[in-house]
Design a protein around this motif. Structure first.
Motif, PDB file in Angstrom:
ATOM      1  N   UNK A   1     -10.448  -1.908  18.118  1.00 13.44           N
ATOM      2  CA  UNK A   1     -10.981  -0.151  17.814  1.00 13.44           C
ATOM      3  C   UNK A   1     -10.525   0.314  16.612  1.00 13.44           C
ATOM      4  N   UNK A   2     -11.543   0.700  16.007  1.00 15.23           N
ATOM      5  CA  UNK A   2     -11.220   1.626  14.760  1.00 15.23           C
ATOM      6  C   UNK A   2     -10.032   2.581  15.034  1.00 15.23           C
ATOM      7  N   UNK A   3      -9.029   2.463  14.298  1.00 14.91           N
ATOM      8  CA  UNK A   3      -8.081   3.463  14.568  1.00 14.91           C
ATOM      9  C   UNK A   3      -7.602   4.379  13.365  1.00 14.91           C
ATOM     10  N   UNK A   4      -8.597   4.645  12.381  1.00 10.21           N
ATOM     11  CA  UNK A   4      -8.431   5.467  11.204  1.00 10.21           C
ATOM     12  C   UNK A   4      -8.438   6.982  11.754  1.00 10.21           C
TER      13      UNK A   4
ATOM     14  N   UNK B   1      -4.421  -4.704  12.965  1.00 10.58           N
ATOM     15  CA  UNK B   1      -3.916  -3.906  14.042  1.00 10.58           C
ATOM     16  C   UNK B   1      -4.154  -4.566  15.454  1.00 10.58           C
TER      17      UNK B   1
ATOM     18  N   UNK C   1      -0.415   9.846   7.176  1.00 13.05           N
ATOM     19  CA  UNK C   1      -1.598   8.917   6.998  1.00 13.05           C
ATOM     20  C   UNK C   1      -1.887   8.578   8.400  1.00 13.05           C
ATOM     21  N   UNK C   2      -3.018   7.513   8.905  1.00  8.89           N
ATOM     22  CA  UNK C   2      -3.257   7.278  10.125  1.00  8.89           C
ATOM     23  C   UNK C   2      -2.046   6.896  10.843  1.00  8.89           C
ATOM     24  N   UNK C   3      -0.809   6.577  10.220  1.00  5.56           N
ATOM     25  CA  UNK C   3       0.019   5.986  11.181  1.00  5.56           C
ATOM     26  C   UNK C   3       1.071   7.298  11.737  1.00  5.56           C
TER      27      UNK C   3
ATOM     28  N   UNK D   1      -1.999   0.790  14.780  1.00  3.31           N
ATOM     29  CA  UNK D   1      -1.155   0.613  13.859  1.00  3.31           C
ATOM     30  C   UNK D   1       0.309   1.628  14.261  1.00  3.31           C
TER      31      UNK D   1
ATOM     32  N   UNK E   1       4.317  12.599   4.189  1.00  7.06           N
ATOM     33  CA  UNK E   1       3.424  11.499   4.080  1.00  7.06           C
ATOM     34  C   UNK E   1       2.520  11.245   5.048  1.00  7.06           C
TER      35      UNK E   1
ATOM     36  N   UNK F   1      -5.194  -6.674   7.199  1.00 12.44           N
ATOM     37  CA  UNK F   1      -4.574  -5.682   7.727  1.00 12.44           C
ATOM     38  C   UNK F   1      -4.979  -5.924   9.193  1.00 12.44           C
TER      39      UNK F   1
ATOM     40  N   UNK G   1       0.855  -1.243   0.109  1.00 12.76           N
ATOM     41  CA  UNK G   1       0.000  -0.006   0.066  1.00 12.76           C
ATOM     42  C   UNK G   1       0.828   1.243  -0.130  1.00 12.76           C
TER      43      UNK G   1
ATOM     44  N   UNK H   1       8.783   2.643   7.333  1.00 11.68           N
ATOM     45  CA  UNK H   1       7.798   2.637   8.328  1.00 11.68           C
ATOM     46  C   UNK H   1       8.636   1.852   9.281  1.00 11.68           C
TER      47      UNK H   1
END
Lengths: 417, 503
Positions: free
Chosen positions: B185-188, B181, B277-279, B266, B275, B179, B138, B166
């Protein structure tokens, strides 16, 4: 048939040069006959009825636009040569063209966009390639249409389309219905650590939000149409639990989606029970192979036993297209009623794909997409003898044809070798 | 086609399996129908009511799944099914107000086993048998084989991926489309109060059977602390027909005031070449956690007034709507904090936005007894353990626990329930109450902390939590005194239906 195939390459070779000749040689190797005259009548020893049972020797008459005009008892005493364009397969089995559901035919991994979890604007039919090797192979295996779905890499995965596996006018993709259904998925493939969702809860949040907005008359116009039954809804899960979860928001919206589930269908069937018939659930199951566990193979039979309408999924681009028929045969061996199995390949599949008014049964007014088999297609040794799309014979297996007793082409070229 | 005909077609072995399943189902339905009228009388040496009181030689009467009466020498109606075990005791079904469930699903199994073979097997299950193409990293877009060959070597060597850089990136899963995590829990986003943990759990999972076997009949299914303001939890029964198990689908919102938010999920990293992202965009300090919490509640107030909200860390608007309902007191809030400073931060945030909440875990609560008392706090404390286990092993925050904290909280008058979180069986909720007794709490108070108190905290004490006429018949029959280390749950009843029978 052989005659026409051999003549045309000679004529075209001059005009098209080396490249064109190669193309035609390829199509000849694939056994695809060039578009020929439409048959006016097809006679077979057994003709599949919409309920999945066989009718003894019937004649299917076609009109000039390639639709079925009538199905009547065939009369062996009919004067020979009376109707030019009558194709007679006396000991063969005639079925509608098979319809593969949740298929990836002709997509070549193109239909999965991952830039956002909402891909509802994407139609799989827009990237369908009728000259893909899979499309040609599927046609030869008797699969004349498919409901292709975007690869479910997002919770709002996109729109399913119904396509013919044979190319249409001018070699263009023959898309029967571009926006057949909205596809929603909570299978693990939809999670994405970079852009989200990262969990099933997140994926469900997006689906609940989209469906909720559509119920209020807001948001995506296509989802509103899907909930309003102008198109269907397809939900995909990896486990029975995924399915129970994803059905929630649709239940609230009063919509009954088609469920795509490969394994754990037995768990689903036993948990849903009578509810299946009461609600009228439809399922896309499969694809199955010899390595599947008995519980997996028994699931479709129990689903159908509880009144579920079944269709069968196709494989990926690397799978043999006969795997569709083989999977259905395996499900039949583990309890699926043979008539229901034949319907799952034809009329029920057409209902699930939303094209039952055009495809999937041998009835007056339907398109003459027909397949001639050496045996009942549920038998593993059954072979395709000929494939018709809109009344045109697009594929003929010559060697098989010669072995069929009484195989006769009244169009003038008798095929006995 | 009728079912009998169907089953005959299965083949002998399968018919046995499916037949047994159908029979169980039919039996269960029959029993359920019967329960509406059925009268059960349980006779025991001791009946613990859950509110601290005890009845010797008591009888509990159940009619139609509800408790009809309890008392010493109650007359048993004719036709009642009598359950009597020598030297047994009866308690209400235990309630865990902070149960963390084991995830039973394909990606998690892949991560736990962390083996290429296992992952490849799951990929095959999902995508068929082909081994090439179709899978792309990705971050780079490079095509990979499903087993993630290209990245796997780097992961083994423990160096960062040279292509995406990363360190905590999980390329194997990303490459395969699986994927994980390891998080319910949703972590977006760091604020996901609009999601529900019920969408992430498997109500048919085996973890519920383990809970029921340990005498726990109702749980608050808690999200983990992978987001600062996490999903809404759910209150569910651990047994009975699956469709009827959910007591409250959308329960309290659960926030985390600790370092889990940047340790779990994540993982958070500095942005790499911009860059984002949610990370990368999440907090990686306690300051950041507090900031996300404060901004979310501030934004919820602005959003409720119709003012625009902005900023890179802005929460989804649907989450802000839920937080507004938290602020006005319609939706309860829970805050997970372990260390002294985090508990203080939680109360500071609470004062700032006028929030009242239930404090979870609270390992170092002994440092702040006065604060908790003055704030009239509600605490779900636990687990009590000598060394941190499970997810708590991997954080330094849980190392300074004390055995006597629970007793100190009770002595100070703080309303406190006990939880076992992810612990089961020998360390389960009943054992937690036993450890409390070892630290000097009276057995009645310890039992109340795993029955009536959590029911009150969850707002379901009108239905469960004590043995009282009119409440649901969630009962446990123990082989001795419930907090005796050698006694076990012999029978567990949920809604008057026997779910566990070890007689």
């Amino acid at each position: 048939m052989i005659g026409t195939q051999r003549k045309r390459p000679v004529r075209r070779r001059r005009g098209l040069g080396r490249f064109g000749a190669g193309l035609i040689a390829l199509s000849a190797c694939a056994g695809l006959a060039p578009a020929s005259e439409r048959a006016s009548e097809i006679v077979a020893g057994k003709v599949l009825q919409p309920d999945g049972t066989w009718r003894e020797s019937a004649a299917v008459r076609l009109d000039r636009s390639g639709r079925i005009a009538s199905v009547t008892d065939s009369d062996d005493q009919a004067p020979r040569g009376a109707s030019a364009g009558a194709h007679v397969y006396r000991d063969a089995y005639l079925t509608p063209g098979l319809i593969e559901l949740a298929s990836q035919i002709g997509l070549a991994a193109n239909a999965s966009e991952q830039t956002s979890p909402d891909q509802m604007d994407l139609s799989a039919g827009a990237v369908f390639d009728p000259f893909d090797r899979d499309s040609i192979a599927a046609l030869r295996a008797g699969i004349t249409s498919a409901m292709i779905v975007p690869t479910p890499r997002a919770p709002l995965a996109g729109r399913a389309s119904v396509v013919r596996t044979a190319p249409g006018e001018g070699g263009r993709a023959d898309v029967v219905k571009l926006d057949s259904a909205g596809v929603f998925s909570v299978a693990p493939g939809v999670t994405n650590t970079l852009f989200g969702p990262t969990s099933r809860a997140g994926a469900m949040g997006m689906i609940r939000d989209a469906v909720g907005q559509a119920r209020r008359g807001e948001g995506d116009a296509f989802i509103r149409a899907a909930l309003g039954r102008e198109a269907g809804c397809v939900v995909i899960g990896l486990t029975a639990d995924d399915v129970f979860t994803i059905l929630g928001p649709f239940e609230l919206a009063g919509v009954v989606p088609t469920v795509v589930l490969r394994e754990e269908t037995l768990d689903l069937a036993l948990a849903m029970g009578e509810e299946i018939a009461e609600t009228g659930y439809r399922f896309i199951v499969g694809q199955f192979g010899l390595s599947d566990r008995p519980e997996t193979l028994a699931g479709p039979g129990v689903l159908a036993g509880f009144g579920g309408v079944l269709g069968f999924a196709g494989g990926t681009s690397a799978d043999d297209p006969d795997a569709l028929r083989r999977g259905v045969a395996l499900a039949t061996r583990y309890g699926l009623d043979p008539a229901a199995a034949r319907r799952a390949l034809t009329s029920d599949a057409a209902r699930i794909a939303g094209v039952a008014d055009r495809l999937g049964s041998i009835e007056r007014g339907r398109d003459a997409d027909l397949v001639v088999w050496s045996h009942d297609p549920l038998r593993p040794d059954a072979r395709v003898i000929a494939v018709y799309v809109e009344g045109r014979r697009v594929y003929a297996a010559e060697t098989d044809a010669a072995t069929i007793d009484g195989w006769d082409d009244r169009a003038g070229r008798r095929q006995q070798r | 086609m009728n079912l009998r005909h169907q089953i005959r077609r299965f083949g002998a072995a399968l018919a046995c399996v499916a037949g047994a399943m159908l029979a169980t189902d039919a039996h269960a339905q029959g029993q359920n129908r019967g329960d509406r009228e059925q009268t059960i009388a349980i006779k025991a040496d001791t009946v613990h009511l859950g509110n601290g009181e005890t009845i010797e030689n008591g009888v509990v009467l159940i009619v139609g799944g509800k408790i009809a009466g309890v008392g010493p020498g109650l007359a048993i109606p004719r036709g009642a099914t009598v359950i009597e075990v020598e030297r047994s005791s009866v308690t209400p079904g235990l309630i865990d107000a902070y149960a963390r469930l084991e995830r039973v699903d394909p990606f998690d199994a892949a991560r736990r086993e962390s083996g290429r073979g296992r992952l490849a097997e799951i990929v095959r299950r999902m995508h068929g048998d082909h081994e090439t193409g179709a899978f792309a990293c990705t971050c780079t877009g490079f095509d990979l084989c499903p087993a993630g060959h290209m990245h796997f070597e780097y992961e083994v060597d423990g160096v960062t991926c040279p292509l995406c850089a990363f360190p905590n990136h999980m390329p194997m899963e990303a490459a395969s489309g699986l994927v994980s995590t390891a998080s319910l829990t949703e972590s977006s986003s760091e604020v996901v109060a609009h999601t529900s943990v019920l969408d992430s759990i498997n109500l048919r999972g085996a973890d519920f059977d383990r809970l029921a076997g340990g005498g726990v009949t109702t749980v608050f299914v808690s999200p983990d602390s992978a987001a600062v303001i996490g999903p809404r939890g759910a209150i569910v029964r651990t047994g009975g027909p699956v469709r009827g198990r959910v007591v409250e689908e959308q329960s309290a919102v659960q926030a985390a005031m600790n370092s889990d938010t940047f340790r779990f999920g994540p993982g958070n990293n500095p942005p790499f070449r911009g860059f984002v992202t949610n990370q990368t965009r999440r907090p990686n300090t306690r300051m950041g956690v507090t900031w996300v919490f404060r901004k979310a509640f501030y934004d919820s107030a602005r959003h409720a007034e119709g003012l625009p909200v902005s900023g890179a860390d802005t929460a989804p608007l649907a989450a802000l709507d839920v937080l507004h309902r938290v602020r006005v007191g319609e939706v309860p809030l829970r805050v997970h904090a372990r260390q002294k400073n985090d508990i203080e931060s939680a109360f500071r945030m609470g004062r700032e936005f006028g929030l009242s909440f239930t404090l979870l875990e609270a390992t170092e609560a002994y440092e702040l007894i006065d604060l908790l008392k003055d704030a009239d706090a509600t605490v779900v404390f636990g687990p009590i353990e000598a060394d941190p286990t499970g997810p708590r092993r991997f954080t330094p925050e849980a190392r300074r626990g004390r055995l006597g904290t629970f007793r100190e909280l009770l002595d100070a008058g703080v309303r406190t329930a006990l939880t076992a979180q992810d612990l089961r069986d020998e360390n389960g909720l009943a054992r937690q109450a036993m450890y409390a007794v070892w630290s000097g709490v009276s057995p009645g108070d310890a039992l109340r902390a795993v029955t009536l108190t959590p029911a009150e905290i969850l707002g379901i004490d009108d239905r469960v939590g004590s043995i009282e006429a009119g409440k649901d018949a969630d009962l446990v029959v123990w082989s001795g005194e419930p907090l005796d280390p050698t006694s076990r749950p012999l029978l567990v009843l949920i809604n008057g239906r026997v779910e566990v029978d070890r007689r």
